[in-house]
Structures are given as C-alpha cells and as structure tokens.
Design a protein around this motif. Structure first.
Motif, PDB file in Angstrom:
ATOM      1  N   GLU A 166     -44.387  34.429  46.263  1.00 10.33           N
ATOM      2  CA  GLU A 166     -44.741  33.935  47.596  1.00 10.33           C
ATOM      3  C   GLU A 166     -43.762  34.428  48.655  1.00 10.33           C
ATOM      4  O   GLU A 166     -44.158  34.830  49.742  1.00 10.33           O
ATOM      5  CB  GLU A 166     -44.769  32.405  47.581  1.00 10.33           C
ATOM      6  CG  GLU A 166     -45.018  31.778  48.938  1.00 10.33           C
ATOM      7  CD  GLU A 166     -45.058  30.261  48.897  1.00 10.33           C
ATOM      8  OE1 GLU A 166     -45.312  29.653  49.954  1.00 10.33           O
ATOM      9  OE2 GLU A 166     -44.831  29.676  47.820  1.00 10.33           O
ATOM     10  N   ASN A 167     -42.474  34.386  48.334  1.00 12.35           N
ATOM     11  CA  ASN A 167     -41.421  34.566  49.325  1.00 12.35           C
ATOM     12  C   ASN A 167     -40.351  35.491  48.740  1.00 12.35           C
ATOM     13  O   ASN A 167     -40.034  35.402  47.554  1.00 12.35           O
ATOM     14  CB  ASN A 167     -40.862  33.172  49.648  1.00 12.35           C
ATOM     15  CG  ASN A 167     -39.641  33.175  50.497  1.00 12.35           C
ATOM     16  OD1 ASN A 167     -38.535  33.434  49.992  1.00 12.35           O
ATOM     17  ND2 ASN A 167     -39.799  32.875  51.770  1.00 12.35           N
ATOM     18  N   CYS A 191     -49.273  35.251  45.455  1.00  7.01           N
ATOM     19  CA  CYS A 191     -49.419  36.611  44.905  1.00  7.01           C
ATOM     20  C   CYS A 191     -49.240  37.672  45.984  1.00  7.01           C
ATOM     21  O   CYS A 191     -49.965  38.677  46.014  1.00  7.01           O
ATOM     22  CB  CYS A 191     -50.786  36.771  44.232  1.00  7.01           C
ATOM     23  SG  CYS A 191     -51.088  35.647  42.865  1.00  7.01           S
ATOM     24  N   ILE A 192     -48.262  37.482  46.851  1.00  9.77           N
ATOM     25  CA  ILE A 192     -48.054  38.407  47.960  1.00  9.77           C
ATOM     26  C   ILE A 192     -47.274  39.638  47.514  1.00  9.77           C
ATOM     27  O   ILE A 192     -47.691  40.774  47.727  1.00  9.77           O
ATOM     28  CB  ILE A 192     -47.322  37.705  49.120  1.00  9.77           C
ATOM     29  CG1 ILE A 192     -48.177  36.570  49.676  1.00  9.77           C
ATOM     30  CG2 ILE A 192     -46.964  38.701  50.216  1.00  9.77           C
ATOM     31  CD1 ILE A 192     -47.439  35.676  50.650  1.00  9.77           C
ATOM     32  N   HIS A 193     -46.122  39.399  46.882  1.00  8.33           N
ATOM     33  CA  HIS A 193     -45.195  40.486  46.582  1.00  8.33           C
ATOM     34  C   HIS A 193     -45.402  40.977  45.143  1.00  8.33           C
ATOM     35  O   HIS A 193     -44.524  40.884  44.289  1.00  8.33           O
ATOM     36  CB  HIS A 193     -43.762  40.017  46.825  1.00  8.33           C
ATOM     37  CG  HIS A 193     -43.565  39.482  48.212  1.00  8.33           C
ATOM     38  ND1 HIS A 193     -43.588  40.281  49.334  1.00  8.33           N
ATOM     39  CD2 HIS A 193     -43.407  38.204  48.654  1.00  8.33           C
ATOM     40  CE1 HIS A 193     -43.410  39.525  50.410  1.00  8.33           C
ATOM     41  NE2 HIS A 193     -43.301  38.266  50.034  1.00  8.33           N
ATOM     42  N   LEU A 194     -46.599  41.495  44.894  1.00  8.83           N
ATOM     43  CA  LEU A 194     -46.957  42.062  43.597  1.00  8.83           C
ATOM     44  C   LEU A 194     -47.027  43.582  43.726  1.00  8.83           C
ATOM     45  O   LEU A 194     -47.184  44.129  44.815  1.00  8.83           O
ATOM     46  CB  LEU A 194     -48.318  41.538  43.125  1.00  8.83           C
ATOM     47  CG  LEU A 194     -48.501  40.033  42.950  1.00  8.83           C
ATOM     48  CD1 LEU A 194     -49.907  39.746  42.430  1.00  8.83           C
ATOM     49  CD2 LEU A 194     -47.469  39.436  42.019  1.00  8.83           C
ATOM     50  N   ASP A 195     -46.959  44.267  42.572  1.00  8.93           N
ATOM     51  CA  ASP A 195     -47.179  45.708  42.571  1.00  8.93           C
ATOM     52  C   ASP A 195     -48.452  46.022  41.790  1.00  8.93           C
ATOM     53  O   ASP A 195     -49.153  45.116  41.312  1.00  8.93           O
ATOM     54  CB  ASP A 195     -45.957  46.457  42.013  1.00  8.93           C
ATOM     55  CG  ASP A 195     -45.620  46.057  40.572  1.00  8.93           C
ATOM     56  OD1 ASP A 195     -46.495  45.503  39.865  1.00  8.93           O
ATOM     57  OD2 ASP A 195     -44.472  46.308  40.149  1.00  8.93           O
ATOM     58  N   ASP A 232     -52.457  41.343  50.122  1.00 11.66           N
ATOM     59  CA  ASP A 232     -53.151  42.617  50.259  1.00 11.66           C
ATOM     60  C   ASP A 232     -54.545  42.503  49.634  1.00 11.66           C
ATOM     61  O   ASP A 232     -54.733  42.696  48.435  1.00 11.66           O
ATOM     62  CB  ASP A 232     -52.342  43.726  49.589  1.00 11.66           C
ATOM     63  CG  ASP A 232     -52.842  45.118  49.941  1.00 11.66           C
ATOM     64  OD1 ASP A 232     -54.058  45.267  50.160  1.00 11.66           O
ATOM     65  OD2 ASP A 232     -52.017  46.045  49.996  1.00 11.66           O
ATOM     66  N   PHE A 233     -55.526  42.171  50.459  1.00 19.47           N
ATOM     67  CA  PHE A 233     -56.893  41.993  49.974  1.00 19.47           C
ATOM     68  C   PHE A 233     -57.451  43.282  49.399  1.00 19.47           C
ATOM     69  O   PHE A 233     -58.149  43.269  48.378  1.00 19.47           O
ATOM     70  CB  PHE A 233     -57.793  41.495  51.115  1.00 19.47           C
ATOM     71  CG  PHE A 233     -57.577  40.077  51.515  1.00 19.47           C
ATOM     72  CD1 PHE A 233     -58.177  39.038  50.820  1.00 19.47           C
ATOM     73  CD2 PHE A 233     -56.767  39.762  52.592  1.00 19.47           C
ATOM     74  CE1 PHE A 233     -57.997  37.717  51.190  1.00 19.47           C
ATOM     75  CE2 PHE A 233     -56.571  38.445  52.982  1.00 19.47           C
ATOM     76  CZ  PHE A 233     -57.179  37.423  52.283  1.00 19.47           C
ATOM     77  N   GLY A 234     -57.173  44.397  50.047  1.00 18.95           N
ATOM     78  CA  GLY A 234     -57.710  45.672  49.570  1.00 18.95           C
ATOM     79  C   GLY A 234     -57.188  46.045  48.208  1.00 18.95           C
ATOM     80  O   GLY A 234     -57.945  46.480  47.335  1.00 18.95           O
ATOM     81  N   ALA A 235     -55.871  45.884  47.992  1.00 21.74           N
ATOM     82  CA  ALA A 235     -55.284  46.212  46.690  1.00 21.74           C
ATOM     83  C   ALA A 235     -55.823  45.295  45.604  1.00 21.74           C
ATOM     84  O   ALA A 235     -56.069  45.729  44.472  1.00 21.74           O
ATOM     85  CB  ALA A 235     -53.763  46.119  46.764  1.00 21.74           C
TER      86      ALA A 235
END
Length: 429
Positions: A231-232, A268-272, A302-305
């Motif tokens: 999240e952060n 799930c913001i800072h995912l690769d 990141d909706f697209g990813a």
C-alpha cells in the motif's frame, strides 16, 4: 416469498463484463427451488411482459435498476476514523486506528457501530461487502449478527496481529488461531455469511501466526482470505527489513500459503510484473481503494498492468482510510487515477468499466461471479433503484445523456446517496 416484477431502465452485465442495457426494462424476481430470492427474468419490457400476464408490475419508469454495489475492502470498526488527519498510513494507524479499534472488545459497543455501519452501506446501495473486524472476537460476532438480521451477503473475520501492535489490539498467537477456527465453525456458510481469515498485514503477524493462518486456509478451502499488501512505500520498506529472504512483499504471503482463489488483498499499488503474474496464477484478487490511496498519499493502482496480467481486481471504499461509503465517489476517484495515465496506453477507464469493477467485476474477484453482481437469471436478487433526477444538476445532466456511458458517467460524477432511491437485498427492501 412471492414473485415480483419491476419496470424501469435496467442495467446488467454479461459474463465477459459487457454491459446490457434496456431503456425500458423488466426485472422479475422470485424464489428458486431453495426458497432464495433470485432473478427469474431480465430484459426488454416489451419482449418479456407477455410471459407474465397476471403478475403485477411495480412501475419505476424514470429510474434505473442496477446490480447492488459490492465493496471489496473496508473496515467496519473504522467508521469514526474517517477524515482523521495524518502524515501517512503508519502514523494514521498509530494515532487514530489502533486506539479506536481497542474499544471493540466490548460487544455492546461493537453492535452499536455495526448497526450504523450497515445502515450506511445500505443507504449507499452496497449489498455485498468484504470487511475487516478487529482482533476481538466480539467485533466479529456483532458484525455477523447484524448482517444476518438484514439478510446481507457479508464476509468478515477476526484480525490477526500478534506483534508490532499496541496493547488493546495485539492478540496472542495460539489463542488467535483457536478463536479464528471457532468463528469459522460458528458463522461461515450461515445464511449469506462468509468468513475471511484476516492477518492485518505482514508486519503485525509473527511467522507462527502467519503459518497458522495458512494452515487454516488449507483446512477450510471455501473460506476467504483478506489482508493488505504494497500500500505504502514506508510499509514496503518495513516488510523488506522484516523478511529479507522474501522476493517481495507479496511473496511473504505466498510463502505461508495465503495466495489462492477467494484471497483478496487491499491496495496492491507497489507491485511488479512478477507479483501481478503470481496473483493471476493463484486466482488472488486486488481490492483497489482509490479514495484511501489519494487521502493517505499511498500511490496509484495500475489498472492497465493488472488487466494485462489477467489479475482479478475490483473497487473498494476502504472506510475509514477511504473518505466515503459512496460507490459513486469511489468510481470517480478511480477515474482520476486512470486519467493520470495509470491504465493501458494511458486511456481512462470507461464509465461502464468502472461500474463493472464495483459490481460484477468485484463479484468475480470474490469468486462469486455466478452468484451476485450482474443481475443475470439465477443470480441472487440484490439490486438498487437509482434516481437520475435526485438533484437539480443531476437531473439536468442525465436528461441530456445520449448513451449508456453518458448516463453512468453523470451518476458517477454528480451522484451520491441521494441518488439511491431504494436498496433491495435478497428481494426485500
């Protein structure tokens, strides 16, 4: 129950997410073989009405019937934490959330908050929710009892947090797992209720508690799992210090057997790319909370990813880090994120896609895509009646709508709880 019919504009969703719209529609709701209220028919009024010559029809023309909203992540004990100022996630937890949650050891207090919480959900047209309780079993019992009395489809669980937590919310490892199993046996599958194994997030659970959660998840494969991840940035760094051997924050949960179907992780913001591929492969879903992420300065999903990876995701209010129970506010915040280029090819999310993410798409994320969310024949009869004339400006704008997306976007931008004329749960107002 008896069979009922409703005439209004009608919005549904096909299995593939395609919106189905009838400007003059008919929705027929009645019991199935088990006595549950389900959709018997939905479509164009002129094409269907001849099949029901003797059935009285409730005339709601001028209004829109749509699937009930599904909130994939929120905290019912944080009702009174909404709008609390803080520098970010971790200070917000320390100064506001944990002190408030400590009060939920008392059943009477938890029950009072639960009543108000569910009133707010229904006032905003939310008919299914996946929510956190607190680390106290009383908080779970209070929420389930209130949801059951209302006939809601509701999922929650006792929070697991046996370290890095203050007195009043920190639990004991062994007892926390005993309590979790007792609550699963008491509540899971009762009426429309479901249990979610709920580690708060990796930093607040010891390896023993996480391992026990994974064992319970394996023992009860039809229960849900919920937690937070990535999240952060401060939180991500903290997890990296606590688990230096893990490939990523998400990998910590994977190592304890906590990624699978019916597992939903908030933010799930800072995912690769590897993380997203892992979520897709395991059937794990993301609960996207844009008002919370914007409020706490956490970042952008990141909706697209996520879409490219085939990763399940849907929208969530995240009350009380989120700033509103309103699905309209949540969808609008998600649109803002999309406008900032966080979607495929920098394109914004369409209004019908945003609506799908808060209804049928969220149902798919929960593993309930055939049960709720789309108003398809055989699905449970959870729906909302929306009034496009609820305010003068909304009425002026919707009167000029020349397409479904223009109508939905007017509601997303200008709508609020005043637009929700009626919330119908399991066929009942």
């Amino acid at each position: 129950m008896t069979t009922h019919a409703y005439r209004a504009a009608l919005l549904r969703f096909a299995d593939d997410g395609t919106p189905l719209y009838d400007a003059d529609g008919l929705l027929v709701v009645g019991p199935n073989a088990q006595g549950q209220a389900v959709v018997h028919a939905a479509g164009d009024h002129a094409a269907l009405i001849g099949q029901y010559p003797d059935l009285p029809v409730q005339d709601w023309r001028g209004h829109l019937i749509a699937p009930g909203f599904i909130d994939l992540h929120l905290h019912y004990p944080q009702l009174d934490v909404i709008g609390s100022p803080a520098d970010g996630l971790l200070p917000w937890l320390e100064h506001y959330t944990f002190p408030h949650e400590s009060r939920f050891a008392e059943l009477a207090y938890a029950a009072e908050v639960a009543r108000f919480f569910f009133d707010e959900l229904q006032r905003h047209g939310v008919t299914t929710a996946l929510a956190f309780s607190t680390s106290h079993p009383a908080s779970v019992n209070a929420a389930f009892a209130e949801a059951r009395a209302r006939g809601l489809r509701f999922i929650t669980g006792k929070v697991l947090q046996d370290r890095h937590s203050p007195d009043g919310v920190r639990d004991q490892t062994e007892q926390s797992l005993i309590d979790t199993e007792d609550l699963i046996r008491r509540w899971h599958g009762v009426d429309r209720l479901g249990y979610a194994i709920t580690p708060r997030f990796a930093p607040t659970s010891t390896d023993a508690q996480m391992r026990g959660a994974g064992e319970l998840a394996a023992r009860y494969p039809d229960v849900w799992i919920q937690s937070h991840v990535a999240e952060n940035r401060d939180e991500v760094r903290w997890v990296a210090e606590l688990y230096p051997q893990a490939r990523s924050y998400l990998g910590v949960y994977d190592s304890f057997g906590l990624l699978r179907e019916r597992a939903v992780y908030a933010h799930c913001i800072h995912l690769d790319e590897t993380d997203r591929a892992l979520m897709a492969a395991t059937g794990t879903a993301a609960a996207v909370s844009p008002t919370s992420n914007l409020f706490l300065g956490s970042g952008f999903f990141d909706f697209g990813a996520a879409q490219d990876a085939g990763m399940r995701h849907g929208l969530a209010s995240d009350v009380g880090g989120g700033t509103s129970f309103s699905p309209f506010h949540t969808m609008l915040a998600a649109y803002f994120v999309g406008r900032e280029g966080h979607t495929k090819a920098g394109l914004s999310l369409t209004p019908s896609r945003l609506w799908w993410l808060h209804t049928a798409g969220a149902a798919q994320a929960l593993g309930l895509g055939q049960v709720v969310g789309g108003l398809r024949v055989g699905q449970e009869a959870d729906f909302v009646r929306l009034n496009p004339q609820a305010t003068p400006l909304l009425a002026r704008k919707t009167a000029q709508a020349n397409s479904l997306d223009e109508l939905l976007f007017s509601l997303i931008v200008l709508g609020d709880d005043r637009a929700v004329a009626q919330t119908v749960i399991a066929g009942k107002t």
